[in-house]
Design a protein around this motif. Structure first.
Motif, PDB file in Angstrom:
ATOM      1  N   UNK A 182     -25.130  -4.365  35.503  1.00 21.50           N
ATOM      2  CA  UNK A 182     -24.442  -3.263  34.818  1.00 21.50           C
ATOM      3  C   UNK A 182     -25.202  -2.820  33.563  1.00 21.50           C
ATOM      4  N   UNK A 183     -26.517  -2.818  33.640  1.00 18.53           N
ATOM      5  CA  UNK A 183     -27.324  -2.471  32.484  1.00 18.53           C
ATOM      6  C   UNK A 183     -27.341  -0.975  32.251  1.00 18.53           C
ATOM      7  N   UNK A 184     -27.681  -0.565  31.047  1.00 22.81           N
ATOM      8  CA  UNK A 184     -27.858   0.838  30.713  1.00 22.81           C
ATOM      9  C   UNK A 184     -29.344   1.127  30.572  1.00 22.81           C
ATOM     10  N   UNK A 216     -15.581  -0.198  35.855  1.00 21.72           N
ATOM     11  CA  UNK A 216     -15.226  -0.223  34.431  1.00 21.72           C
ATOM     12  C   UNK A 216     -16.395  -0.692  33.576  1.00 21.72           C
ATOM     13  N   UNK A 217     -17.224  -1.551  34.121  1.00 17.02           N
ATOM     14  CA  UNK A 217     -18.370  -2.062  33.363  1.00 17.02           C
ATOM     15  C   UNK A 217     -19.401  -0.979  33.070  1.00 17.02           C
ATOM     16  N   UNK A 218     -19.278   0.178  33.742  1.00 17.97           N
ATOM     17  CA  UNK A 218     -20.226   1.278  33.536  1.00 17.97           C
ATOM     18  C   UNK A 218     -19.638   2.389  32.674  1.00 17.97           C
ATOM     19  N   UNK A 219     -18.476   2.172  32.096  1.00 17.95           N
ATOM     20  CA  UNK A 219     -17.814   3.304  31.462  1.00 17.95           C
ATOM     21  C   UNK A 219     -18.621   3.863  30.296  1.00 17.95           C
ATOM     22  N   UNK A 220     -19.356   3.007  29.577  1.00 12.45           N
ATOM     23  CA  UNK A 220     -20.205   3.515  28.493  1.00 12.45           C
ATOM     24  C   UNK A 220     -21.320   4.385  29.057  1.00 12.45           C
ATOM     25  N   UNK A 221     -21.940   3.932  30.140  1.00 14.11           N
ATOM     26  CA  UNK A 221     -23.013   4.715  30.764  1.00 14.11           C
ATOM     27  C   UNK A 221     -22.476   6.026  31.321  1.00 14.11           C
ATOM     28  N   UNK A 235     -18.007   8.953  20.382  1.00 17.20           N
ATOM     29  CA  UNK A 235     -17.499   7.783  21.099  1.00 17.20           C
ATOM     30  C   UNK A 235     -17.075   6.689  20.124  1.00 17.20           C
ATOM     31  N   UNK A 236     -17.801   6.560  19.025  1.00 16.53           N
ATOM     32  CA  UNK A 236     -17.426   5.545  18.045  1.00 16.53           C
ATOM     33  C   UNK A 236     -16.063   5.859  17.429  1.00 16.53           C
ATOM     34  N   UNK A 237     -15.812   7.165  17.161  1.00 15.61           N
ATOM     35  CA  UNK A 237     -14.509   7.542  16.606  1.00 15.61           C
ATOM     36  C   UNK A 237     -13.397   7.232  17.591  1.00 15.61           C
ATOM     37  N   UNK A 238     -13.603   7.618  18.858  1.00 14.62           N
ATOM     38  CA  UNK A 238     -12.581   7.347  19.868  1.00 14.62           C
ATOM     39  C   UNK A 238     -12.448   5.859  20.111  1.00 14.62           C
ATOM     40  N   UNK A 288     -25.400  14.902  24.522  1.00 10.92           N
ATOM     41  CA  UNK A 288     -25.599  13.505  24.891  1.00 10.92           C
ATOM     42  C   UNK A 288     -26.098  12.695  23.705  1.00 10.92           C
ATOM     43  N   UNK A 289     -26.954  13.319  22.871  1.00 11.00           N
ATOM     44  CA  UNK A 289     -27.469  12.590  21.727  1.00 11.00           C
ATOM     45  C   UNK A 289     -26.390  12.360  20.676  1.00 11.00           C
TER      46      UNK A 289
END
Length: 723
Positions: free
Chosen positions: A225-227, A589-594, A687-690, A680-681
């Motif tokens: 599950x790497x990015x 779920x493990x990919x949600x950040x990606x 994402x940090x705020x959420x 994207x950048x």
């Protein structure tokens, strides 16, 4: 003493003069024999044992005679060996390896201004073919020409290389290591041979990727599950660990972004050549983001067609790992919201692809336009994509926001269906079609599985999950080529059953060949449903609630006819794991950040490639087996086609809005064309705020889901044993 013992007495040369020593050796044995002897001495060190010395001498002599087809005696080999190793200075000089890379680097540094000299590297990356593949050129031999220098990314090293192109003298096409550039059509072409018979993947720039490197990332993606960012950071740090001081040629962030583009095209090529009838893929010549996004979106329906057609028919392939008792027996549908992403707030977009359903609310899938001037949502422009910013600004200034007739009709249909279903006759578990998120986020993906765990179709959920969108998803999948079983598992199958019986053969779901094939139900009134439902379920399409969600349903029909363990359903669902969806979503779920980093249309393409790789692992199908799909069901696979982008329809509709007068438009701030890359950048910042707001809820939900998955597995095992 590091020497071979022999009873023969031969004069041993002890001179430190290397030239004299080599001259003497070459009078006794050949140069090849000397090379083999040096290699053997390095590979097989000396141990203090008389028997070992004797065996070692016999072994060396035999290997040299085999390699040179000679009959050298043991005494000659022993004498030459002793002459080499007896003097440490001679030994070091003869055994020292020459680092050509170091010499060439120094050579190039001394000839910086001479471009011809700068093409000298140890590795030359040549065109994937020596002849033009254009039929009109009749395999004309290519003229080879130096292009540029670059670096190859290997599994454990980065090495300089020179890239050469082949140019056809007739059609002027430029053949590179992986692609063909046609200057007349301004297109970049990938062929089966350019991918299959090539160890290096190169599209543009100064980075070349070994196949093993990109394949390693694919396997790390599925199993670890790497990015992209995590993978490149790990890779660059590994180089430092292995090679000591290693100055990276690019930063991990730059490498991640560039590798992402190469990996997507590489895996997309393998996906198309495995599942389609195509022998080549046409890419835009420019690999800049804007061209890339247009290419992806125009081809998404074709990619979905290949995915749906191939994986819904995978049972015909020999030697797959699926259990024959459950493979493709039942389909399961569920939605996954963990991969939701920020989207444009504009809602006045509908899907009118299915005349059977009428317009269906869709919403805008594009990301909000981001720039440094509207960070953190301080400017209203940050809520809308670049296609809707101008329209919204003008409409707000004129105090008039218009809605299309299709959108108004879709809203009325949703409201009427909710009024019909939201009453005492309704099941106690249902989903509201009109639910939306004040944060303007999507609702993840809606996925259809087969009972063996293979994904056969999915759609991105811009709006919340509901019966109309489930129906839209099923019709879209069928029209795209998916073959579906006649039994369906869904966590609110009761609501779906009631909805279908209410709207089937009405303006909200007209009777067509597809709806007949999918539902195969006669129209019944709600008060007649319990009387006739059992016969419908047994004889036609079966809908049941999965075992995990069964306990939440209280209505009698849910406990009986919709229960997979009910007597009439037991034979069909006996060996079916009805928690396939939950188990796959635990993986997803493990990919949600990606997944949240990607925006439409790249998000859909990444899902296709991710699900494709996961399916290949589940079934054991070799993704390099090009042409597999057409070997078994060529007639079901369409030839390549493209479709219009959503943005084309948006621009056309907005251009025809009477409320927008061109002469009244106020000048707007100019934004970079690469709006999606900017988003994207900056996405990590949002994402940090959420993440601060939702971290505890998400963590608790993840924990509960994992716990429920484990509990469900135990429950099913206990149930089967008891049964």
């Amino acid at each position: 003493m590091n020497s071979l013992q022999s009873s023969s007495s031969i004069n041993i040369v002890t001179s430190n003069n290397i030239s004299q020593l080599i001259s003497w050796i070459l009078t006794k044995i050949s140069y090849r024999a000397l090379q083999i002897l040096i290699k053997l001495e390095i590979q097989f060190p000396v141990f203090s044992s008389n028997s070992f010395y004797s065996d070692r001498l016999n072994f060396f002599t035999d290997i040299i005679n085999i390699g040179c087809k000679t009959t050298y005696s043991k005494s000659i080999i022993c004498a030459i060996h002793n002459a080499i190793v007896i003097d440490e200075e001679i030994k070091r000089e003869l055994f020292r390896e020459i680092d050509l890379n170091e010499l060439i680097t120094e050579y190039n540094s001394l000839n910086k201004l001479n471009r011809f000299h700068n093409d000298k590297t140890l590795i030359n990356i040549m065109p994937f073919t020596d002849y033009c593949e254009n039929v009109k050129c009749k395999r004309t031999k290519l003229g080879i020409k130096f292009s540029t220098t670059a670096h190859i990314i290997f599994l454990a090293s980065v090495k300089p290389c020179s890239i050469f192109n082949g140019i056809c003298p007739n059609c002027k096409c430029i053949y590179g290591p992986t692609t063909i550039v046609d200057p007349q059509s301004n297109q970049r072409i990938i062929t089966i041979s350019s991918i299959q018979n090539n160890n290096y993947i190169y599209f543009s720039g100064d980075l070349v990727y070994s196949k093993e490197f990109l394949s390693m990332f694919s396997n790390n993606l599925i199993h670890a599950h790497t990015t992209f960012q995590g993978f490149t950071e790990s890779y660059l740090n590994m180089l430092i660990d292995v090679h000591g001081h290693h100055e990276p040629i690019v930063s991990s962030n730059t490498l991640a972004k560039r590798m992402e583009v190469a990996w997507i095209y590489f895996e997309l090529s393998r996906f198309i050549f495995l599942t389609s009838r195509e022998e080549s893929i046409v890419l835009p010549k420019s690999l800049q983001p804007e061209s890339r996004y247009i290419f992806i979106e125009q081809n998404l329906p074709f990619f979905h067609h290949l995915f749906n057609t191939f994986w819904s028919r995978h049972r015909v392939f020999p030697h797959i790992k699926c259990k024959q008792s459950s493979c493709s027996a039942v389909m399961l549908i569920d939605g996954h919201q963990k991969s939701n992403r920020i989207i444009c707030r504009y809602e006045n977009l509908t899907n009118t692809n299915h005349l059977e359903l009428g317009p269906v609310n869709q919403g805008c899938p594009y990301p909000p336009h981001r720039s440094k001037s509207n960070e953190k949502g301080k400017n209203q422009n940050s809520y809308y994509c670049k296609h809707h910013i101008k329209y919204m600004n003008t409409s707000i200034n004129q105090q008039r926001i218009t809605q299309s007739n299709e959108y108004q009709q879709a809203v009325l249909i949703d409201e009427e269906i909710i009024r019909t279903m939201d009453n005492d006759d309704m099941c106690n578990v249902y989903r509201n079609e009109l639910k939306n998120d004040k944060k303007s986020r999507s609702f993840g993906v809606l996925v259809t599985f087969l009972s063996c765990g293979v994904v056969i179709a999915f759609t991105e959920s811009i709006r919340s999950e509901g019966c109309r969108r489930i129906t839209d998803h099923l019709l879209t999948s069928m029209k795209s080529g998916a073959v579906m079983p006649d039994s369906l598992v869904y966590d609110t199958a009761c609501t779906l059953r009631l909805h279908w019986n209410n709207v089937f053969n009405t303006n909200y779901m007209k009777r067509t060949e597809l709806t007949e094939k999918l539902y195969n139900l006669r129209l019944v009134h709600l008060h007649d449903l319990l009387h006739d439902l059992l016969h419908d379920l047994v004889d036609n399409l079966r809908l049941v609630i999965d075992r995990f969600h069964q306990k939440g349903h209280k209505r009698q029909m849910c406990k009986q006819f919709m229960n997979p363990n009910y007597e009439q359903n037991r034979d069909i669902f006996k060996h079916i794991n009805t928690s396939v969806c939950e188990q796959f979503f635990s993986f997803l779920t493990k990919f949600r950040t990606s997944l949240r980093v990607f925006n439409y249309p790249t998000s859909s393409l990444f899902n296709i490639l991710l699900f494709h790789l996961k399916n290949a692992h589940t079934t054991g199908i070799n993704i390099n087996n090009f042409g597999l799909g057409q070997s078994y069901f060529a007639n079901d696979i369409k030839l390549h086609f493209i479709s219009p982008c959503i943005s084309e329809n948006i621009d056309y509709e907005l251009a025809n809005e009477n409320s927008i007068e061109a002469e009244e438009e106020e000048p707007q701030e100019t934004y970079p064309e690469d709006y999606q890359q900017d988003h994207e950048e900056d996405h990590e910042e949002d994402h940090e705020d959420d993440h601060e707001d939702d971290h505890e809820d998400d963590h608790e939900e993840d924990h509960e889901e994992d716990h429920e998955d484990d509990h469900e597995d135990d429950h099913e095992e206990d149930h089967e044993e008891a049964h």
